[in-house]
Write an enzyme that holds these catalytic residues in place. Structure first.
Site, mmCIF file in Angstrom:
data_model
loop_
_atom_site.group_PDB
_atom_site.id
_atom_site.type_symbol
_atom_site.label_atom_id
_atom_site.label_comp_id
_atom_site.label_asym_id
_atom_site.label_seq_id
_atom_site.Cartn_x
_atom_site.Cartn_y
_atom_site.Cartn_z
ATOM 1 N N LYS A 111 17.388 61.248 -32.226
ATOM 2 C CA LYS A 111 17.231 60.733 -33.588
ATOM 3 C C LYS A 111 17.835 61.690 -34.612
ATOM 4 O O LYS A 111 18.461 61.261 -35.585
ATOM 5 C CB LYS A 111 15.750 60.470 -33.890
ATOM 6 C CG LYS A 111 15.255 59.211 -33.198
ATOM 7 C CD LYS A 111 13.761 59.038 -33.320
ATOM 8 C CE LYS A 111 13.307 57.830 -32.506
ATOM 9 N NZ LYS A 111 11.879 57.858 -32.212
ATOM 10 N N LYS A 191 24.019 47.607 -23.724
ATOM 11 C CA LYS A 191 22.591 47.255 -23.735
ATOM 12 C C LYS A 191 22.248 46.555 -25.059
ATOM 13 O O LYS A 191 22.645 47.021 -26.128
ATOM 14 C CB LYS A 191 21.762 48.545 -23.622
ATOM 15 C CG LYS A 191 20.267 48.348 -23.805
ATOM 16 C CD LYS A 191 19.554 49.698 -23.909
ATOM 17 C CE LYS A 191 18.071 49.587 -24.058
ATOM 18 N NZ LYS A 191 17.450 49.373 -25.291
ATOM 19 N N LYS A 194 18.592 46.557 -31.171
ATOM 20 C CA LYS A 194 18.725 46.302 -32.610
ATOM 21 C C LYS A 194 19.575 47.382 -33.264
ATOM 22 O O LYS A 194 20.233 47.131 -34.260
ATOM 23 C CB LYS A 194 17.358 46.163 -33.284
ATOM 24 C CG LYS A 194 16.471 47.372 -33.215
ATOM 25 C CD LYS A 194 15.187 47.116 -33.961
ATOM 26 C CE LYS A 194 14.188 48.239 -33.804
ATOM 27 N NZ LYS A 194 13.640 48.408 -32.445
#
Ligand code: ADP
Ligand code: TRP
Length: 323
Positions: A111, A191, A194
């Protein structure tokens, strides 16, 4: 009976990768077990800061799961923040969690690498996830490979807590990561996620979804050409999820033999996709019309979850001398 628990973060609209990869397996498990499923709204704090958006996604996910077959008579279904003791347990666990363990967390590193600014919530996320699991005497946590490290951390933290404050205070969950769990491909073949913008939503506008599916890019071979690699075709892979076995096999054979155009294949994919989710769409429309029902389900679920949470917290507080 083993207790099965999983959490769903309300940070976006659910797609068919979520459905086939996580929801359907969880919904199948509710029949034979002691199923605990929650909407992880505290976990969404690091991803979203708009209050209306958080409420909207939380509400949407509740509707989606109920529409897709989550049965509140079989599974306990609640909103994480309705049992805020999970934050208290996070503190008890965090006070024993080595910095090194958190610093090794892939999801945190990923992240930050993607540009999110480091904050305490992002760093402490695995401790909150451990508390989610340990607060409910969970035995099994069905999750995908991406959550494997978080589960290992949960086990490490539980073992450390028990060593420090007394064996058998917390239930150490089993690892049950399915290595073979299917990864559903998205519109671009990667894959479905979102974060890649390549999703087919479970529920959405018909026209927009037809356009998305008809827009799948394929190669430039003519319809007549035989395609010996038909099983690798993205539309065939998706069709296998939403069409009856025989129908999907027939399309695959026709593509392999030559004579089937990509446009017709995509059209069939859209139609089977739309039909597959039609009963869920109808059920969702009924639920939308009755918001107090959804609120009641979550409220009742929180009450049932709390019965277990109160027992575990009493044990944990006693063991560490807070009582
Ligand atoms: P996203 O990648 O869209 O952000 P999440 O990480 O929120 O999805 O995933 C929620 C659940 O859905 C997880 O259990 C995850 O393993 C599952 N899931 C998400 N995408 C897929 C996919 N493409 N194939 C299979 N399972 C998936
Ligand atoms: N971290 C999980 C995800 O991103 C969601 C989650 C939160 C969860 N708490 C959990 C999953 C506890 C299983 C158990 O998908």
């Amino acid at each position: 009976m083993p207790r099965v628990l999983t959490g769903i973060t309300p940070s976006g609209t659910l797609h068919i990768g979520n459905y086939f990869g996580a929801m359907r397996p969880a919904i199948e498990l509710q029949a034979g077990g002691d199923a605990f499923y929650f909407i992880a709204d505290y976990h969404s704090m690091t991803a979203i800061t708009d209050p209306a958006e958080r409420r909207g996604y939380t509400q949407g996910i509740a509707l989606d799961w109920l529409a897709c077959g989550l049965d509140p008579a079989k599974a306990v279904f609640w909103r994480q923040s309705d049992v805020p003791e999970v934050c208290e347990l996070t503190w008890l666990l965090g006070s024993l969690t080595p910095m090194g363990l958190l610093e090794r967390a892939h999801s945190y590193k990923d992240k930050i690498a993607k540009g999110m600014s480091p904050n305490f919530g992002l760093f402490a996320y695995p401790v909150l996830m451990a508390a989610d699991i340990l607060l409910y005497d969970t035995h099994v946590v069905p999750v995908g490979k991406d959550q494997k490290q978080h589960l290992e951390m949960t086990r490490d933290i539980a073992i450390k807590f028990n060593q420090t404050y007394g064996e058998n205070t917390l239930v150490v969950p089993e690892e049950r990561i399915s290595e073979t769990l299917a990864v559903i491909p998205g519109l671009d073949g990667q894959k479905m996620s979102k974060s890649y913008g390549n999703t087919i939503e479970i529920f959405g506008d018909e026209k927009a979804l037809r356009k998305k599916i008809m827009g799948i890019v394929m190669d430039s071979r003519t319809p007549q050409e035989p395609k010996p690699d038909a099983e690798k075709n993205l539309a065939i892979q998706l069709l296998k999820l939403v069409a009856p076995v025989g129908v999907a096999a027939d399309f695959e054979n026709r593509l392999r033999a030559g004579g089937l155009g990509y446009g017709d294949l995509k059209k069939a994919l859209f139609e089977h996709y739309w039909e597959f989710f039609a009963p869920y769409r109808a059920r969702r429309a009924e639920l939308v019309a009755d918001p107090s029902y959804v609120e009641k389900v979550l409220h009742d679920g929180a009450g049932r979850a709390r019965i277990v949470a109160d027992q575990v917290m009493a044990r944990a507080r006693q063991a560490c001398g807070l009582r």
